[in-house]
Design a protein around this motif. Structure first.
Motif, PDB file in Angstrom:
ATOM      1  N   LYS A  50       0.771  -1.208   0.011  1.00 33.57           N
ATOM      2  CA  LYS A  50      -0.110  -0.054   0.102  1.00 33.57           C
ATOM      3  C   LYS A  50       0.817   1.337  -0.131  1.00 33.57           C
ATOM      4  O   LYS A  50       0.664   2.208  -0.706  1.00 33.57           O
ATOM      5  CB  LYS A  50      -0.996  -0.073   1.199  1.00 33.57           C
ATOM      6  CG  LYS A  50      -1.901   1.183   1.152  1.00 33.57           C
ATOM      7  CD  LYS A  50      -3.008   1.010   2.172  1.00 33.57           C
ATOM      8  CE  LYS A  50      -3.946   2.189   2.377  1.00 33.57           C
ATOM      9  NZ  LYS A  50      -4.335   2.784   1.099  1.00 33.57           N
ATOM     10  N   GLU A  51       1.939   1.450   0.898  1.00 30.92           N
ATOM     11  CA  GLU A  51       2.840   2.451   0.940  1.00 30.92           C
ATOM     12  C   GLU A  51       3.672   2.597  -0.631  1.00 30.92           C
ATOM     13  O   GLU A  51       3.714   3.632  -1.176  1.00 30.92           O
ATOM     14  CB  GLU A  51       3.788   2.241   2.003  1.00 30.92           C
ATOM     15  CG  GLU A  51       4.845   3.364   2.443  1.00 30.92           C
ATOM     16  CD  GLU A  51       4.142   4.763   2.428  1.00 30.92           C
ATOM     17  OE1 GLU A  51       4.795   5.702   2.721  1.00 30.92           O
ATOM     18  OE2 GLU A  51       3.015   4.705   2.936  1.00 30.92           O
ATOM     19  N   THR A  76       1.344   4.244  -2.958  1.00 23.60           N
ATOM     20  CA  THR A  76       0.986   5.597  -2.649  1.00 23.60           C
ATOM     21  C   THR A  76       2.336   6.353  -3.159  1.00 23.60           C
ATOM     22  O   THR A  76       2.269   7.468  -3.804  1.00 23.60           O
ATOM     23  CB  THR A  76       0.939   5.678  -1.120  1.00 23.60           C
ATOM     24  OG1 THR A  76      -0.459   5.148  -0.824  1.00 23.60           O
ATOM     25  CG2 THR A  76       0.695   7.353  -0.855  1.00 23.60           C
ATOM     26  N   LYS A 100       2.441   9.079  -6.162  1.00 21.27           N
ATOM     27  CA  LYS A 100       2.927  10.614  -5.814  1.00 21.27           C
ATOM     28  C   LYS A 100       4.006  10.941  -6.744  1.00 21.27           C
ATOM     29  O   LYS A 100       4.048  12.134  -7.154  1.00 21.27           O
ATOM     30  CB  LYS A 100       3.209  10.696  -4.327  1.00 21.27           C
ATOM     31  CG  LYS A 100       2.177  10.662  -3.299  1.00 21.27           C
ATOM     32  CD  LYS A 100       2.694  10.771  -1.921  1.00 21.27           C
ATOM     33  CE  LYS A 100       1.353  10.974  -0.999  1.00 21.27           C
ATOM     34  NZ  LYS A 100       1.926  11.073   0.338  1.00 21.27           N
TER      35      LYS A 100
END
Length: 122
Positions: free
Chosen positions: A60-61, A64, A68
């Motif tokens: 998940k990180e 993300t 970004k």
């Protein structure tokens, strides 16, 4: 400027950007490649990464961070404050921190590697 003891990860990332602006684009590419590895080939995740964190959380990180960078890469390359706040703000900054530590092993810029190790030692 804050003392070293007063610096948080955002301050440290901003300092890295200020000291090594020409290396940021390459660093972001490394972050993207690391994210792709976690998302597409999780079995390749290095053993030394903290296994106390569930793979789904790592993924998940990674997703993300990848998102970004894809959206704001140009601004992150140009603006150290934006780079630092975008990638190192919040409690889920463990992925970019791990990427930074791993980046020290392959960057040809030994001064950058030394600065990362000094600022972000575990």
């Amino acid at each position: 400027m804050k003392s070293f003891k007063e610096m948080n990860n955002i301050d440290k990332a901003q300092l890295i950007h200020a000291l090594f602006p020409d290396d940021i684009n390459h660093m972001l590419t490394f972050f993207e490649d690391s994210a792709s590895m976690i998302l597409n080939s999780p079995s390749l995740m290095p053993e030394e990464w903290n296994r106390k964190i569930d793979l789904a959380v790592w993924q998940k990180e990674a997703e993300t961070v990848q998102q970004k960078i894809n959206e704001y890469r140009g601004k992150m390359v140009q603006d150290g404050s934006y780079f630092a706040a975008t990638l190192f703000k919040g409690y889920l900054d463990f992925f970019p921190l791990q990427c930074l530590r791993d980046y020290t092993l392959l960057t040809p810029n030994q001064k950058l590697a030394d600065a990362i190790e000094l600022l972000f030692e575990p």
